[in-house]
Write a protein that holds these residues in place. Structure first.
Motif, PDB file in Angstrom:
ATOM      1  N   THR A 294      77.203  75.048  68.579  1.00 56.05           N
ATOM      2  CA  THR A 294      76.704  73.411  68.618  1.00 56.05           C
ATOM      3  C   THR A 294      76.269  73.174  67.077  1.00 56.05           C
ATOM      4  N   VAL A 295      75.677  74.310  66.355  1.00 64.92           N
ATOM      5  CA  VAL A 295      75.423  73.841  65.029  1.00 64.92           C
ATOM      6  C   VAL A 295      76.823  73.671  64.348  1.00 64.92           C
ATOM      7  N   ALA A 296      77.800  74.632  64.422  1.00 65.06           N
ATOM      8  CA  ALA A 296      78.889  74.344  63.718  1.00 65.06           C
ATOM      9  C   ALA A 296      79.285  72.854  63.835  1.00 65.06           C
ATOM     10  N   SER A 297      79.348  72.284  65.149  1.00 64.63           N
ATOM     11  CA  SER A 297      79.769  70.937  65.330  1.00 64.63           C
ATOM     12  C   SER A 297      78.950  70.046  64.557  1.00 64.63           C
ATOM     13  N   GLN A 298      77.548  70.144  64.174  1.00 66.67           N
ATOM     14  CA  GLN A 298      77.048  69.471  63.274  1.00 66.67           C
ATOM     15  C   GLN A 298      77.388  69.490  61.964  1.00 66.67           C
ATOM     16  N   ILE A 299      77.873  70.630  61.549  1.00 66.96           N
ATOM     17  CA  ILE A 299      78.191  71.142  60.097  1.00 66.96           C
ATOM     18  C   ILE A 299      79.578  70.275  59.888  1.00 66.96           C
ATOM     19  N   ALA A 300      80.466  70.492  61.135  1.00 62.92           N
ATOM     20  CA  ALA A 300      81.654  70.061  60.777  1.00 62.92           C
ATOM     21  C   ALA A 300      81.565  68.452  60.945  1.00 62.92           C
ATOM     22  N   SER A 301      80.698  67.630  61.429  1.00 62.84           N
ATOM     23  CA  SER A 301      80.674  66.320  61.379  1.00 62.84           C
ATOM     24  C   SER A 301      80.135  65.764  59.847  1.00 62.84           C
ATOM     25  N   GLY A 302      79.029  66.743  59.684  1.00 70.78           N
ATOM     26  CA  GLY A 302      78.607  66.397  58.111  1.00 70.78           C
ATOM     27  C   GLY A 302      79.559  66.335  57.320  1.00 70.78           C
ATOM     28  N   MET A 303      80.673  67.594  57.243  1.00 71.96           N
ATOM     29  CA  MET A 303      81.642  67.735  56.422  1.00 71.96           C
ATOM     30  C   MET A 303      82.598  66.458  56.423  1.00 71.96           C
ATOM     31  N   ARG A 304      82.913  66.207  57.809  1.00 69.41           N
ATOM     32  CA  ARG A 304      83.672  64.866  57.695  1.00 69.41           C
ATOM     33  C   ARG A 304      83.285  63.786  57.325  1.00 69.41           C
ATOM     34  N   ALA A 305      82.091  63.350  57.266  1.00 74.14           N
ATOM     35  CA  ALA A 305      81.462  62.230  56.913  1.00 74.14           C
ATOM     36  C   ALA A 305      81.358  62.010  55.444  1.00 74.14           C
ATOM     37  N   TRP A 306      81.086  63.295  54.779  1.00 81.12           N
ATOM     38  CA  TRP A 306      81.364  63.526  53.113  1.00 81.12           C
ATOM     39  C   TRP A 306      82.838  63.399  52.940  1.00 81.12           C
ATOM     40  N   ALA A 307      83.840  64.058  53.451  1.00 79.74           N
ATOM     41  CA  ALA A 307      85.164  64.014  53.143  1.00 79.74           C
ATOM     42  C   ALA A 307      85.741  62.744  53.312  1.00 79.74           C
ATOM     43  N   GLU A 308      85.058  61.912  54.415  1.00 79.75           N
ATOM     44  CA  GLU A 308      85.712  60.373  54.513  1.00 79.75           C
ATOM     45  C   GLU A 308      85.289  59.363  53.516  1.00 79.75           C
ATOM     46  N   SER A 309      83.965  59.961  53.074  1.00 83.65           N
ATOM     47  CA  SER A 309      83.621  59.027  52.023  1.00 83.65           C
ATOM     48  C   SER A 309      84.210  59.042  50.806  1.00 83.65           C
ATOM     49  N   LYS A 310      85.204  60.330  50.717  1.00 83.82           N
ATOM     50  CA  LYS A 310      86.243  60.399  49.723  1.00 83.82           C
ATOM     51  C   LYS A 310      87.401  60.283  49.885  1.00 83.82           C
ATOM     52  N   GLY A 311      87.499  59.381  51.190  1.00 83.81           N
ATOM     53  CA  GLY A 311      89.070  58.895  51.233  1.00 83.81           C
ATOM     54  C   GLY A 311      89.910  60.040  52.061  1.00 83.81           C
ATOM     55  N   VAL A 312      89.270  61.001  52.630  1.00 84.54           N
ATOM     56  CA  VAL A 312      90.049  62.334  52.931  1.00 84.54           C
ATOM     57  C   VAL A 312      90.420  61.858  54.672  1.00 84.54           C
ATOM     58  N   THR A 313      91.771  62.065  55.074  1.00 80.50           N
ATOM     59  CA  THR A 313      92.188  61.749  56.302  1.00 80.50           C
ATOM     60  C   THR A 313      92.528  62.910  57.264  1.00 80.50           C
ATOM     61  N   HIS A 314      92.971  64.034  56.470  1.00 77.62           N
ATOM     62  CA  HIS A 314      93.295  65.314  57.292  1.00 77.62           C
ATOM     63  C   HIS A 314      92.300  66.487  56.855  1.00 77.62           C
ATOM     64  N   TYR A 315      92.560  67.589  57.415  1.00 78.88           N
ATOM     65  CA  TYR A 315      91.891  68.761  57.256  1.00 78.88           C
ATOM     66  C   TYR A 315      92.675  69.942  57.391  1.00 78.88           C
ATOM     67  N   THR A 316      92.504  70.889  56.649  1.00 75.91           N
ATOM     68  CA  THR A 316      93.393  72.474  57.164  1.00 75.91           C
ATOM     69  C   THR A 316      92.597  73.421  57.028  1.00 75.91           C
ATOM     70  N   HIS A 317      92.905  74.511  57.593  1.00 75.69           N
ATOM     71  CA  HIS A 317      92.340  75.688  57.531  1.00 75.69           C
ATOM     72  C   HIS A 317      93.271  76.216  56.175  1.00 75.69           C
ATOM     73  N   TRP A 318      92.631  77.061  55.125  1.00 73.07           N
ATOM     74  CA  TRP A 318      93.261  77.200  54.025  1.00 73.07           C
ATOM     75  C   TRP A 318      93.107  78.825  54.011  1.00 73.07           C
TER      76      TRP A 318
END
Ligand code: ADP
Ligand code: MG
Length: 730
Positions: A65-89
């Motif tokens: 559940t915490v991971a989901s919160q972290i994930a959406s925080g990451m997405r919000a940040w990434a989207e603010s920078k124009g990111v559309t995709h994610y990948t495991h690197w």
């Protein structure tokens, strides 16, 4: 017009692309594309943030559940920078990095389009892993592996053109639990080292609760014009030239070293540095190297896990940014014969959570003894496991560089400088006389003040050592420029962890028998100095004398990869990696297999490229010239000129014909030999045969005749860009 002429013309008209860099200060962009803890603080709830920090600092598990919160925080940040995709690197055993992009975009069951990034997607992904090397660990019918989030390395955004992707650093493992990448074992080694080093640190300082290996790499590389590279099929396919005559002006003047950086390359450097800063890679230095067109960059050192990611990321960024400048970065260890190759020095040390560098001589007797302990344990580790350390840097491309008169030989030895040699000799000389309170003298050796100046004096000499102490760190110099530092760093940290564990057991045993702590420590240090003496070498590592001396000392000198790799699967290695929880036997065997296969494929590809070039470029050009000579000689003969007037042409004709024939015969013989070698089942035997029967037998021979032809044939007819063009035109 040939591709070569076209390429050469292109270079002379090449424009300098000034990078689009906003703001002058590096601090203004540094880490801008990284989900740092500072950024996390802004985008995460208290609970999520705390959980992330606990995971980074203490390796605590993050629940879903915490991971989901972290994930959406990451997405919000990434989207603010124009990111559309994610990948495991991740870093599979191919040696490059892998990514599989997924978009945040998805459809809900009723067809509504939304963007989402769930905890589950952050924590784990299942790339179809069947095509990554696994050394037989996964049967193809269950070719499954998964990538798992490594919170200790921060996510970052990669920009390619206008596209932006959020990259989540991960480790890559088989469903059965075996690791399939370079990172998972490294993290195990770091943990193993942490435990061992903390135990030993606590003899001196109870406040130490964590020890982290640090790594500062120095990356060497060549920069060549793209059009010229494209006209060289060997550079395109092998990353190195298989033919090429060394030009009249090579590196003998050494005028390139630390010289002014050519403007076009400078623009490229500023551009890739800027991209690197955004990614949080703390690049610090840049300069010209010894060879023409060769350069180096180095960052400020970091925790080894992060430093490894940053190096592999940098190699990727450099390669991509170079394209914008119509340049190509060659990371190969030996792109040009007769010209220095490229390495990647790994500067390594150990840092405590109390802010102490364990390999920096101390200021007090107590910290001095702590320094001496870690210093001597490192030497002992290198001594005991020199063969495994050697294996960790073995690759087809590094074979061209090691021992080639510009890089340390394949013999592992340790350089420590005059002063520390004296210190160790002094401790050793007391063998037999038990240390007692009076030996305070030894404990009080003023290391701190004496070492720095002494080492500075020695810098030149110790450049030839594969493993040198440089005042406050060891520098592992035999690592190749294409290497993923994770492997040598896994091995180094493991062998030091293992040695420290044994050291602690011995010290404890002496203390149980009643020895005072410091005395017990000195006894074991002394024992280790005596035991590992033969690995210490202060002289010229490039010299023939050292090869002889090393042989006398019984130090291995394994010059080729297929045999150097044996060290990874000995009983000793299996025990080491099992005891320290790094690789299981199955993992070791699998990795051994993968490295052998990589070797075989590399040599196979080079042999084919050689064959293609000889057949499609070299021989046709040489035949054209041969025909011209022939025509000329016939005409002169028809004109009834005395033969002594065209003796030169006749000799030329004879030489050209001889070399054509030699190239032809040897190329064909090599093809036949390959057919035989390809039938060998066992990978080790096959790799050895590829080395001895294909590479050693034919590569130099074919090259010799081709390079002779390059010198003889009319320059107008020669289709491959020459060294003088590749190295000096930009
Ligand atoms: P030089 O350029 O003479 O080799 P530097 O002191 O500039 O020496 O260091 C070279 C590399 O060593 C740099 O990447 C630097 O960050 C790294 N380095 C310095 N101290 C440490 C350390 N304690 N641990 C790991 N790497 C270090
Ligand atoms: Mg250095």
């Amino acid at each position: 017009m040939s591709l070569r002429t076209d390429a050469v013309n292109h270079v002379s008209h090449g424009n300098i692309t000034s990078p689009d860099i906003k703001g002058a200060k590096i601090t203004g962009v540094f880490g801008e594309s990284v989900f740092t803890l500072k950024t996390a603080r802004e985008y995460l709830s208290d609970e999520a943030y705390k959980s992330l920090v606990a995971s980074i600092k203490g390796g605590k598990k993050i629940d879903r559940t915490v991971a989901s919160q972290i994930a959406s925080g990451m997405r919000a940040w990434a989207e603010s920078k124009g990111v559309t995709h994610y990948t495991h690197w991740f870093q599979p055993l191919t040696g490059t990095t892998a990514e599989k992009h997924d978009s945040f975009f998805t459809l809900k069951s009723d067809g509504t389009a939304i963007e989402e990034f769930e905890g589950a997607a952050l924590i784990q992904q299942e790339p179809d892993a069947s095509s990554f090397p696994n050394g037989g660990l996964r049967a193809t019918f269950e070719a499954r592996g998964y990538s798992a989030w490594d919170p200790s390395s921060p996510p970052f955004i990669i920009e390619i053109g206008n596209g932006k992707t959020l990259c989540i650093p991960t480790i890559f493992i088989a469903y059965t639990g075996e690791s399939l990448d370079y990172k998972a074992p490294l993290m195990k080694a770091v943990e193993s080292l942490n435990k061992a080093a903390v135990t030993v640190c606590n003899y001196f300082d109870k406040n130490v609760t964590k020890v982290t290996p640090t790594l500062g790499w120095e990356q060497e590389y060549f920069v060549i014009d793209e059009a010229l590279v494209n006209a060289r099929p060997d550079l395109v396919q092998c990353g190195r030239t298989v033919f090429g005559f060394t030009p009249a002006k090579g590196q003998q003047l050494e005028d390139h070293y630390f010289g002014s950086i050519p403007e076009r390359v400078y623009a490229f450097m500023r551009d890739f540095e800027n991209e690197s800063y955004k990614l949080g890679i703390p690049l610090r230095t840049r300069h010209n190297e010894v060879a023409p067109a060769q350069f180096e960059c180095a960052p400020i050192f970091e925790e080894v896990n992060i430093a490894v990611d940053h190096n592999i990321l940098l190699m990727d960024v450099m390669t991509r940014v170079a394209k914008r400048h119509r340049l190509v970065v060659l990371l190969h260890e030996k792109p040009f014969a007769g010209i220095n190759g490229s390495g990647k020095h790994n500067n390594w040390s150990l840092a405590t959570d109390t802010g102490v560098n364990l390999l920096a001589p101390g200021k007090t007797p107590k910290t001095n003894l702590m320094f001496l302990t870690f210093f001597v344990n490192t030497i002992k580790a290198v001594h005991d496991y020199a063969d495994i350390l050697r294996a960790s840097i073995a690759s087809a491309s590094n074979d061209f560089r090691l021992g080639a008169n510009e890089a340390p030989p394949a013999i592992i030895s340790v350089f420590i400088g005059d002063y520390l040699t004296k210190v160790l000799n002094d401790v050793e000389s007391r063998v037999g006389s038990k240390f007692d309170e009076q030996d305070e003298a030894i404990l009080k050796i003023d290391l701190h003040r004496s070492i720095p100046e002494l080492l500075i004096d020695n810098t030149d000499r110790n450049r030839t050592s594969p493993f040198a102490f440089t005042g406050n760190k060891f520098e592992f110099r035999a690592v190749g420029s294409t290497a993923n530092c994770a492997l040598p760093m896994t091995i180094l940290n493991t062998i030091v962890a293992d040695t420290l564990n044994k050291f602690a057991s011995e010290v404890d045993a002496l203390m149980e028998k009643g020895d005072k702590k410091e005395i017990a420590i000195m006894q074991v240090i002394q024992k280790y100095i005596v035991a590992s003496k033969k690995i210490l070498f202060e002289g010229d590592g490039y010299s023939e004398a050292w090869h002889k001396e090393a042989e006398k000392r019984g130090l291995p000198n394994l010059k080729t990869t297929p045999v150097a790799l044996d060290a990874m699967v000995t009983e000793k290695a299996k025990q080491l990696f099992k005891d320290n929880g790094i690789y299981t036997h199955a993992e070791l065997e699998a990795r051994h297999e993968i490295e052998l296969e990589k070797y075989i494929k590399k040599v196979q590809i080079e042999a084919r490229v050689m064959g293609d070039l000889a057949t499609n470029h070299i021989i046709p050009a040489a035949i054209k010239y041969q025909n011209e000579l022939l025509k000329n000689v016939n005409l002169l003969r028809d004109a009834a000129l005395p033969e002594k007037l065209y003796k030169g042409q006749l000799t030329l004709l004879k030489d050209v014909s001889t070399h054509i024939q030699q190239v032809y015969e040897n190329t064909h013989a090599m093809v036949e030999e390959r057919k035989v070698v390809n039938n060998i089942e066992n990978s080790r035997d096959k790799a050895i045969a590829y080395e001895a029967k294909v590479k050693a037998q034919y590569f130099d021979k074919i090259r010799y005749h081709v390079d002779k032809l390059e010198q003889l044939v009319d320059d107008e007819l020669w289709t491959l860009p020459k060294y003088r063009e590749l190295l000096f035109l930009r």
